[in-house]
Each structure stands twice: as structure tokens, then as C-alpha cells.
Motif scaffolding. Sequence first.
Motif, mmCIF file in Angstrom:
data_model
loop_
_atom_site.group_PDB
_atom_site.id
_atom_site.type_symbol
_atom_site.label_atom_id
_atom_site.label_comp_id
_atom_site.label_asym_id
_atom_site.label_seq_id
_atom_site.Cartn_x
_atom_site.Cartn_y
_atom_site.Cartn_z
ATOM 1 N N VAL A 26 0.855 -1.179 0.000
ATOM 2 C CA VAL A 26 0.000 0.000 0.000
ATOM 3 C C VAL A 26 0.895 1.234 0.000
ATOM 4 O O VAL A 26 1.830 1.328 0.807
ATOM 5 N N LYS A 27 0.606 2.183 -0.881
ATOM 6 C CA LYS A 27 1.422 3.397 -0.944
ATOM 7 C C LYS A 27 1.316 4.186 0.365
ATOM 8 O O LYS A 27 0.221 4.387 0.911
ATOM 9 N N VAL A 28 2.451 4.667 0.842
ATOM 10 C CA VAL A 28 2.522 5.391 2.101
ATOM 11 C C VAL A 28 1.676 6.669 2.065
ATOM 12 O O VAL A 28 1.173 7.119 3.105
ATOM 13 N N ARG A 29 1.465 7.244 0.902
ATOM 14 C CA ARG A 29 0.701 8.486 0.810
ATOM 15 C C ARG A 29 -0.720 8.335 1.362
ATOM 16 O O ARG A 29 -1.363 9.326 1.730
ATOM 17 N N THR A 30 -1.214 7.092 1.442
ATOM 18 C CA THR A 30 -2.559 6.881 1.988
ATOM 19 C C THR A 30 -2.672 7.351 3.431
ATOM 20 O O THR A 30 -3.780 7.593 3.922
ATOM 21 N N LEU A 31 -1.540 7.491 4.125
ATOM 22 C CA LEU A 31 -1.552 7.875 5.532
ATOM 23 C C LEU A 31 -1.554 9.385 5.750
ATOM 24 O O LEU A 31 -1.491 9.833 6.909
ATOM 25 N N SER A 32 -1.625 10.162 4.669
ATOM 26 C CA SER A 32 -1.609 11.610 4.879
ATOM 27 C C SER A 32 -2.398 12.395 3.836
ATOM 28 O O SER A 32 -2.618 13.592 4.026
ATOM 29 N N ASP A 33 -2.830 11.776 2.766
ATOM 30 C CA ASP A 33 -3.404 12.483 1.626
ATOM 31 C C ASP A 33 -4.741 13.151 1.973
ATOM 32 O O ASP A 33 -5.719 12.460 2.285
ATOM 33 N N TRP A 404 2.159 6.678 15.658
ATOM 34 C CA TRP A 404 1.241 7.122 14.604
ATOM 35 C C TRP A 404 1.556 8.529 14.080
ATOM 36 O O TRP A 404 1.511 8.743 12.856
ATOM 37 N N PRO A 405 1.891 9.506 14.924
ATOM 38 C CA PRO A 405 2.257 10.822 14.371
ATOM 39 C C PRO A 405 3.499 10.764 13.484
ATOM 40 O O PRO A 405 3.583 11.485 12.477
ATOM 41 N N HIS A 406 4.465 9.930 13.842
ATOM 42 C CA HIS A 406 5.664 9.798 13.010
ATOM 43 C C HIS A 406 5.299 9.269 11.628
ATOM 44 O O HIS A 406 5.794 9.758 10.606
ATOM 45 N N GLN A 407 4.437 8.244 11.585
ATOM 46 C CA GLN A 407 4.021 7.688 10.305
ATOM 47 C C GLN A 407 3.313 8.740 9.455
ATOM 48 O O GLN A 407 3.560 8.860 8.247
ATOM 49 N N THR A 408 2.414 9.485 10.095
ATOM 50 C CA THR A 408 1.649 10.495 9.372
ATOM 51 C C THR A 408 2.551 11.586 8.816
ATOM 52 O O THR A 408 2.385 12.027 7.671
ATOM 53 N N GLY A 413 6.214 13.297 2.836
ATOM 54 C CA GLY A 413 7.434 13.553 2.083
ATOM 55 C C GLY A 413 7.306 13.210 0.608
ATOM 56 O O GLY A 413 6.660 12.225 0.246
ATOM 57 N N ALA A 414 7.941 14.020 -0.242
ATOM 58 C CA ALA A 414 7.837 13.813 -1.687
ATOM 59 C C ALA A 414 8.331 12.430 -2.093
ATOM 60 O O ALA A 414 7.746 11.774 -2.976
ATOM 61 N N MET A 415 9.410 11.963 -1.475
ATOM 62 C CA MET A 415 9.924 10.638 -1.795
ATOM 63 C C MET A 415 9.232 9.573 -0.955
ATOM 64 O O MET A 415 8.871 8.498 -1.454
ATOM 65 N N ALA A 416 9.026 9.869 0.323
ATOM 66 C CA ALA A 416 8.466 8.871 1.233
ATOM 67 C C ALA A 416 7.074 8.419 0.804
ATOM 68 O O ALA A 416 6.730 7.239 0.931
ATOM 69 N N LYS A 417 6.262 9.336 0.275
ATOM 70 C CA LYS A 417 4.885 8.958 -0.058
ATOM 71 C C LYS A 417 4.803 7.994 -1.230
ATOM 72 O O LYS A 417 3.751 7.426 -1.499
ATOM 73 N N THR A 418 5.933 7.781 -1.915
ATOM 74 C CA THR A 418 5.934 6.846 -3.051
ATOM 75 C C THR A 418 6.316 5.430 -2.644
ATOM 76 O O THR A 418 6.127 4.501 -3.421
ATOM 77 N N ILE A 419 6.888 5.265 -1.435
ATOM 78 C CA ILE A 419 7.235 3.914 -1.013
ATOM 79 C C ILE A 419 5.994 3.220 -0.452
ATOM 80 O O ILE A 419 4.915 3.812 -0.414
ATOM 81 N N THR A 420 6.143 1.990 -0.012
ATOM 82 C CA THR A 420 4.953 1.212 0.322
ATOM 83 C C THR A 420 4.993 0.615 1.718
ATOM 84 O O THR A 420 6.056 0.295 2.258
#
Length: 466
Positions: A26-33, A404-408, A413-420
Amino acid sequence: MHRNADTTLRDGTRISDLINHETREVKVRTLSDPELYELEMERIFGKTWIFLGHDTEIPNKGDFITRDMGSDAVIVARDREGEIHVSLNVCPHRAMKVQTHDAGNTNVHMCIYHGWAFKPNGDFIGAPVEKECMHGHMTPKDQLGLKKARVALYGGLIFATWSIDGPSLEEFFGDAKYYFDTLFLRTGGGLEVLGPPQRFRINANWKTACEQSAADGFHTLTLHRWLAEVGPYAKKPDAEGKGADLSPEMYGCEVWTDQGHALRCIDLDRKIVRLTGKNPAELSVIEKLKALPPPGITPEMVPELLERFDDGQLKLMSWRPPQVGGFFPNGLFEFIYLPQPDGTVVGACALHAYIPKGPGQLEFMNWIFAEKDTPPELKARMLRQSVQMLGTSGMVEMEDSDTWPHQTEVAKGAMAKTITLKYQAKFEQGAPEGWPGPGHVGDGFTKDDTQWAWWNAWHELMTSDK
């Protein structure tokens, strides 16, 4: 069958592109978008059953509490006939919040802005200076009430949904109900809350807490490793210098359903050996239940269990009961055994709900329960120890809520949100021989299947227009 509504986000990404079903990522961006968050409020919290509280919070006619269904504030109220109703806490006149208190008792909910008044069931009563007809003549009075949700009670738990014609609560539970019954329907008296819920806000996306609540076992070994050092599982080093090890607590069965519910059913054999000194295989189900009753159940209550449950459920409760798990989308239960210094065990029964408060904030709510027939002195011990361990500032939960705040934050991040996020640890074997319950079942050391099922349920709702 749900029709596909695979929305394309503003940057051209489809929701289905955020999940790789073949590799279970699951793309990390799901945790902040923020864009995803708005869709979640409509497609998940606007459609599915949401846990709001317990009927013992509003025991009397006219009692009410205010809660949230996703981003929508609601009034949960008991009317003069004793029925419980859930209504949108928004005045249809000028969108003022009707009820501004957290809890109370009233037979009339009056908006402080223009004085429009409503019954506990949400029906419109009228406005001030009735002869002047403030509400006009264009819309009939019977259409000026608060928007009403569909309500269902289960073991005293209050659930509501805006989907008036959708699946029933029992259908929503699916196979998980077989296991939930052993937690919430154990005695004739039923459960009661031990005071109002604790609540505080965390700067984290709601999904960080909720995907963990889908029976994540791995984090226990590291984030909560102190349990093996100074906690209730600690013991003196053996001849080889090895101390307590939490890994045995990670063995058992895990259950997951197509609706996204999850349960960790932890093996009790080691505990029963410590309590009785006997091989559990040589003990009957009744003997094991009396030696180690389910959390919150006293030995005197065990005969009620024998009357209420079938042989399979009794076997489950004495062997590998559900102790931790979640009900989709945002609930967590913890029915756990707390070893005491004198060798006895006290049960802890808690429910959490993680309420979305924006893409980067959630409200953590925590209820502590006991059976109504539990002796007062035991209730006091259960409350104290449950709060100390599982409360919003408890020794376990304060560690969870720190991650949880650290994950969010990093998910922005521009690069971080693309990892999974990866859920690739899979059970290699299904239910053990003699397993009595339904659902998808894995046997052995904890794995990722339960959390992956949570994400599948998320994806199903987010890409459906039904």
C-alpha cells in the motif's frame, strides 16, 4: 455486486493504483493524503456501520451523548419509550450544532442559535413564537427534523450507519460475529461501562491507528518489549541466562473476514499450566474455564457461559479465545489476562475508537467495561489496571500512540509517499485441526493477513459507488 468507482485523484493517480494486490503493498501516501481523507468520509464513514458507544452510557429516558461518525457530529439519545436514536447534530435551519454538550439529559434538544427544537428521535418540534411560523410554510414540519441514521444495538454496543438500505449489522459482522458473541454476549446481565470514555487528540491520520488495530502482533515484540522485562510476563533468567520472551504470546490463531474485521486468538495453554500445574490436554473445557475464566468473568459466572454458548465456542474460550482485534473501520477491542503478583489473573476489557479529525489528526476514545454482575471490588481493580495498561495514557497505549504521528508526518514527504507499506508475511497453513469457528483462519505465529484484509475492505469501499 459493487459497481466500480475508481476515482482518479488530482495528480492523475487512481485509488486502485495505491494498492498492489499481487505483492500486498500500500502506498505510504494513503496515511496523509487530504484528498483521500475527504473521500474516506463519504465512502467509508458515510456508508458502513460505525461504533459510537454503549447503551449503559445513556441508561435513562432523555439521556444523550454526542459522538462522531467520521467527520459528522451526531446526537445519540434515548427517548421516552427507551429507544435509542442517532441524529445528525446539525440544525436544518442554519447549520448550527444543535447539542453543544458532551452528555446530559433532556427531552428537547434546542438549537441555541434560533431556538429550533427537536425530540430525542430527531423529529422537529417547532420554533419560537409559533404563531409567527419562523420555519415558514414551504417545507412541512415532518420534513424539518434532524437527519436520522440507522441504529443497531449488539450486546449493548451502539452502532449506526447512514446507509439506510444497506447490509444489516449482522451481515456487516459476517463470520466475525461467531467470535464477537464470546466477548459481548457472555452473561444475562451484560456489560456496562465503568465511567465515561477517556479521550484525547493525536496528530496522526486515523488509518495509522486502525490498520494496527486489525490484529497487528509484530509490534508487540519490539514496541512493547518492556512487557518481557518488567511487565506481567517477566521472569528470572533461566540457567542459560535467558529471561522472559514475548514470542510465545504471538502463537495461536488469527481470524479475518471479508468485511475487514480481525481477531488474534492467543493460546492459553501456558497460562493454564502456570495456574493449575496440569497438562491442559488432560483438563475438560469446564475445568479450564473455571481455572482461567475469560477476562472479566468470575468462576461463579462460568455456568452462564455453559448455557449461552455452543460446544465450539466454549472450546474456543478455553483454548484460543479472541483477545485483541478490530472491527472495521475504526474500532479495537482488548479482552486480555493480566497476571498478578500473587499468581492470580485479573481480566481487562477495553474498547477503543479512533475518530477522524482531519487528514492529520484523530481522537482516541477508550471505554473500560465489566459485566454488570461483577463484584464491586473486582470492578474497581479491573478499572484501575485497565486504565494503567490500556487507557489513553496507559503503559501500552502511550507507546502505540507515539508511533502514529511519526508515520503520518513522514508520509507527506515527496519521496516517502511513493514507497509502500508491506503486508507480505502470510500464513502458510489454515485453521488447526478441531478449530470450531468460521472465517479465514491462520495457525501459528502472528502474520500480516489480518491487516491486509483491513486494507482490502478499505479498497473495496473506496472504489465502489454503491
